[in-house]
Design a protein around this motif. Structure first.
Motif, PDB file in Angstrom:
ATOM      1  N   PHE A   1      -5.071  14.119   4.327  1.00  0.00           N
ATOM      2  CA  PHE A   1      -5.093  12.704   4.696  1.00  0.00           C
ATOM      3  C   PHE A   1      -4.527  12.502   6.109  1.00  0.00           C
ATOM      4  O   PHE A   1      -3.406  12.916   6.402  1.00  0.00           O
TER       5      PHE A   1
ATOM      6  N   ASP B   1       1.196  12.741  -3.306  1.00  0.00           N
ATOM      7  CA  ASP B   1       0.468  11.494  -3.090  1.00  0.00           C
ATOM      8  C   ASP B   1      -0.701  11.461  -4.082  1.00  0.00           C
ATOM      9  O   ASP B   1      -1.698  12.148  -3.906  1.00  0.00           O
TER      10      ASP B   1
ATOM     11  N   GLY C   1       0.839  -1.190   0.000  1.00  0.00           N
ATOM     12  CA  GLY C   1       0.000   0.000   0.000  1.00  0.00           C
ATOM     13  C   GLY C   1       0.875   1.240   0.000  1.00  0.00           C
ATOM     14  O   GLY C   1       2.070   1.171   0.342  1.00  0.00           O
TER      15      GLY C   1
ATOM     16  N   THR D   1      -1.231   4.228  -5.774  1.00  0.00           N
ATOM     17  CA  THR D   1      -1.752   3.028  -5.123  1.00  0.00           C
ATOM     18  C   THR D   1      -2.734   2.318  -6.030  1.00  0.00           C
ATOM     19  O   THR D   1      -3.354   2.949  -6.892  1.00  0.00           O
TER      20      THR D   1
ATOM     21  N   ARG E   1      -3.395  -4.549  -0.796  1.00  0.00           N
ATOM     22  CA  ARG E   1      -2.298  -3.681  -0.364  1.00  0.00           C
ATOM     23  C   ARG E   1      -1.163  -3.618  -1.384  1.00  0.00           C
ATOM     24  O   ARG E   1      -0.160  -4.328  -1.275  1.00  0.00           O
ATOM     25  N   LEU E   2      -1.311  -2.773  -2.375  1.00  0.00           N
ATOM     26  CA  LEU E   2      -0.233  -2.570  -3.334  1.00  0.00           C
ATOM     27  C   LEU E   2      -0.139  -1.093  -3.699  1.00  0.00           C
ATOM     28  O   LEU E   2      -1.105  -0.502  -4.177  1.00  0.00           O
TER      29      LEU E   2
ATOM     30  N   TYR F   1      -0.836  11.083   7.473  1.00  0.00           N
ATOM     31  CA  TYR F   1       0.410  11.857   7.523  1.00  0.00           C
ATOM     32  C   TYR F   1       0.722  12.261   8.966  1.00  0.00           C
ATOM     33  O   TYR F   1       1.881  12.198   9.404  1.00  0.00           O
TER      34      TYR F   1
ATOM     35  N   ALA G   1      -1.291  15.653  -0.933  1.00  0.00           N
ATOM     36  CA  ALA G   1      -2.162  14.697  -1.608  1.00  0.00           C
ATOM     37  C   ALA G   1      -2.857  15.434  -2.748  1.00  0.00           C
ATOM     38  O   ALA G   1      -3.472  16.476  -2.528  1.00  0.00           O
TER      39      ALA G   1
ATOM     40  N   ASN H   1      -7.369  14.230  -0.300  1.00  0.00           N
ATOM     41  CA  ASN H   1      -8.375  13.551   0.503  1.00  0.00           C
ATOM     42  C   ASN H   1      -8.403  14.282   1.846  1.00  0.00           C
ATOM     43  O   ASN H   1      -7.333  14.424   2.441  1.00  0.00           O
TER      44      ASN H   1
ATOM     45  N   ALA I   1      -2.938   9.139  -4.904  1.00  0.00           N
ATOM     46  CA  ALA I   1      -3.794   7.965  -4.688  1.00  0.00           C
ATOM     47  C   ALA I   1      -5.008   7.968  -5.627  1.00  0.00           C
ATOM     48  O   ALA I   1      -5.547   6.908  -5.942  1.00  0.00           O
ATOM     49  N   TYR I   2      -5.423   9.163  -6.077  1.00  0.00           N
ATOM     50  CA  TYR I   2      -6.621   9.271  -6.924  1.00  0.00           C
ATOM     51  C   TYR I   2      -6.273   9.690  -8.346  1.00  0.00           C
ATOM     52  O   TYR I   2      -7.131  10.177  -9.074  1.00  0.00           O
TER      53      TYR I   2
ATOM     54  N   ASP J   1       0.617   3.504   2.017  1.00  0.00           N
ATOM     55  CA  ASP J   1       0.910   3.786   3.424  1.00  0.00           C
ATOM     56  C   ASP J   1       2.327   3.321   3.802  1.00  0.00           C
ATOM     57  O   ASP J   1       3.034   3.999   4.541  1.00  0.00           O
TER      58      ASP J   1
ATOM     59  N   SER K   1      -5.213   0.811  -4.554  1.00  0.00           N
ATOM     60  CA  SER K   1      -6.352   0.656  -3.645  1.00  0.00           C
ATOM     61  C   SER K   1      -7.635   1.277  -4.180  1.00  0.00           C
ATOM     62  O   SER K   1      -8.725   0.757  -3.929  1.00  0.00           O
ATOM     63  N   LYS K   2      -7.534   2.392  -4.862  1.00  0.00           N
ATOM     64  CA  LYS K   2      -8.747   3.130  -5.193  1.00  0.00           C
ATOM     65  C   LYS K   2      -9.207   2.801  -6.625  1.00  0.00           C
ATOM     66  O   LYS K   2     -10.232   2.190  -6.811  1.00  0.00           O
TER      67      LYS K   2
HETATM   68  C1  LIG Z   1      -6.479   5.966   0.458  1.00  0.00           C
HETATM   69  C2  LIG Z   1      -5.295   6.852   0.464  1.00  0.00           C
HETATM   70  C3  LIG Z   1      -4.012   6.328   0.634  1.00  0.00           C
HETATM   71  C4  LIG Z   1      -3.801   4.904   1.072  1.00  0.00           C
HETATM   72  O1  LIG Z   1      -3.445   4.114   0.077  1.00  0.00           O
HETATM   73  P1  LIG Z   1      -3.039   2.599   0.379  1.00  0.00           P
HETATM   74  O2  LIG Z   1      -2.282   2.283  -0.848  1.00  0.00           O
HETATM   75  O3  LIG Z   1      -4.309   1.844   0.515  1.00  0.00           O
HETATM   76  O4  LIG Z   1      -2.176   2.548   1.601  1.00  0.00           O
HETATM   77  C5  LIG Z   1      -2.926   7.170   0.563  1.00  0.00           C
HETATM   78  N1  LIG Z   1      -3.091   8.492   0.372  1.00  0.00           N
HETATM   79  C6  LIG Z   1      -4.300   9.031   0.227  1.00  0.00           C
HETATM   80  C7  LIG Z   1      -4.436  10.489   0.023  1.00  0.00           C
HETATM   81  C8  LIG Z   1      -5.447   8.228   0.278  1.00  0.00           C
HETATM   82  O5  LIG Z   1      -6.659   8.775   0.204  1.00  0.00           O
END
Ligand SMILES: *Cc1c(COP(=O)(O)O)cnc(C)c1O
Length: 367
Positions: free
Chosen positions: A125, A197, A99, A225, A236-237, A128, A169, A173, A199-200, A101, A227-228
């Motif tokens: 987020f 970051d 992940g 990530t 968890r990648l 942090y 981020a 988020n 993530a999105y 994280d 994840s989303k």
């Molecule tokens: C969901 C999220 C993450 C977490 O991602 P993982 O890969 O699941 O650990 C990291 N940063 C932000 C801003 C997120 O919203």
């Protein structure tokens, strides 16, 4: 037993003993059981997961793989090569993690000593702050502007000579807005590591990775990530694009097998099926706009603009906690916050159309 028992917590690092755990939501199974419903009947709109799940190729690839008894390649060459092509970076710059994280934590391990300063723009987020606390760092947040925009000048004025990392981020988020590349470029002028970051990323398409084409940019780290967008939150990648000068330090401190074979297989199958995943992203983005209009029409919530797969909403003339409870009783989970600017907000992940319909019907009972 001959020796007297002692309190094991006395052995904890003193700063750790005082920490509060990262606030985790109630497990879905428990929530569903308490409500007397099946977990499948819960509209889970609280953690920005992909409601369509992973590519169908993931389950096939996991079932076919027969090397689970063997440790993963600690260098993850196959996966990193595919990620490098996907992200438009060099294989040497790609670091994979359990992940994103884990990669955030890795950055703290690489750079942050007790008393160092970390700067970010709030609200953002929550992990942090947790990672900074665990590292014994001073976590300084500067407030975002009226539209939750990140102000480079405010960040710069919070940076001192103990500052190691700026965490951004983008899209952010929980506010949903991306930070323009020009602003990231301004932050890179500071003599600290700038962590973007993403993530999105796949919901917005804007990335800071292109900045790495400039050889003068040697202090940028970009995190991603699965994840989303790829529906793999449970496996968890994550991965990061790191400056090449850091690679030997990264390899020295990183746990070698933190990314397991299943995550690697699933990540590869996802990249093989990017077209399918893009089609689910398109559905989510279309649904986001339908959800926005429907929320506005209830008169109870005012959504902010979003570059991601969720909508942060102001609650109008009601109390956010009451609305969250009303929804939870109807098996609809949304996220609520405390703290400046968010104390009467809800964050709602974009689900499937039927989730929107249930959410809106439940809100209409109140209006
Ligand atoms: C969901 C999220 C993450 C977490 O991602 P993982 O890969 O699941 O650990 C990291 N940063 C932000 C801003 C997120 O919203």
């Amino acid at each position: 037993m001959s020796k007297t028992r002692f309190d094991v917590t006395r052995l904890l690092r003193r700063d750790i003993a005082q920490l509060e755990p990262y606030p985790a939501p109630q497990p879905l199974e428990d929530f569903a059981r308490d409500l007397g419903v099946s977990p499948r009947d819960v509209a889970k709109l609280d953690q920005n997961e992909n409601p369509y799940g992973p590519s169908p190729r993931v389950a096939d690839a996991l079932a076919r793989f027969d090397w689970y008894h063997v440790y993963p390649d600690p260098e993850h060459r196959v996966l990193r090569e595919r990620l490098a092509t996907y992200a438009g970076a060099s294989i040497e710059s790609v670091v994979v993690g359990n992940g994103s994280d884990e990669l955030i934590e890795l950055l703290f391990r690489l750079f942050v000593e007790p008393g160092d300063r970390i700067v970010s723009a709030s609200p953002t987020f929550g992990y942090y702050a947790t990672a900074a606390q665990v590292a014994g760092a001073e976590y300084v947040t500067v407030p975002r502007g009226p539209a939750f925009e990140l102000e480079a000048a405010a960040i710069a004025s919070a940076v001192n000579d103990r500052t190691k990392l700026i965490l951004v981020a983008s899209p952010n988020n929980p506010t949903g807005n991306a930070t323009p590349i020009a602003t990231i470029r301004e932050l890179l002028e500071l003599d600290v590591i700038v962590v973007v970051d993403e993530a999105y990323f796949e919901f917005c398409g804007q990335s800071a990775i292109g900045l790495l084409a400039d050889p003068a940019v040697d202090n940028l780290v970009v995190l991603r990530t699965f994840s989303k967008w790829a529906g793999l939150a449970g496996l968890r990648l994550g991965y990061g694009i790191f400056p090449q000068a850091l690679l030997s330090a990264v390899n020295a401190v990183k746990a070698p097998y933190s990314v397991n074979q299943a995550a690697e297989v699933a990540g590869l199958a996802s990249i093989d099926d990017v077209d399918y995943l893009r089609s689910t992203i398109a559905r989510i983005l279309a649904e986001r706009e339908r959800l926005r209009d429907a929320l506005v029409s209830t008169g109870l919530l005012r959504p902010y603009p979003s570059d991601a797969n969720f909508l942060l909403c102001d609650v109008i003339d009601r109390i956010a906690a009451d609305i969250q409870k009303h929804l939870a009783e109807r098996a609809i989970l949304v996220r609520r916050y405390s703290g400046p600017r968010l104390e009467n907000c809800l964050r709602i992940s974009v689900g499937r159309p039927e989730h929107t319909d249930r959410l809106i019907a439940a809100l209409q009972e109140l209006s």
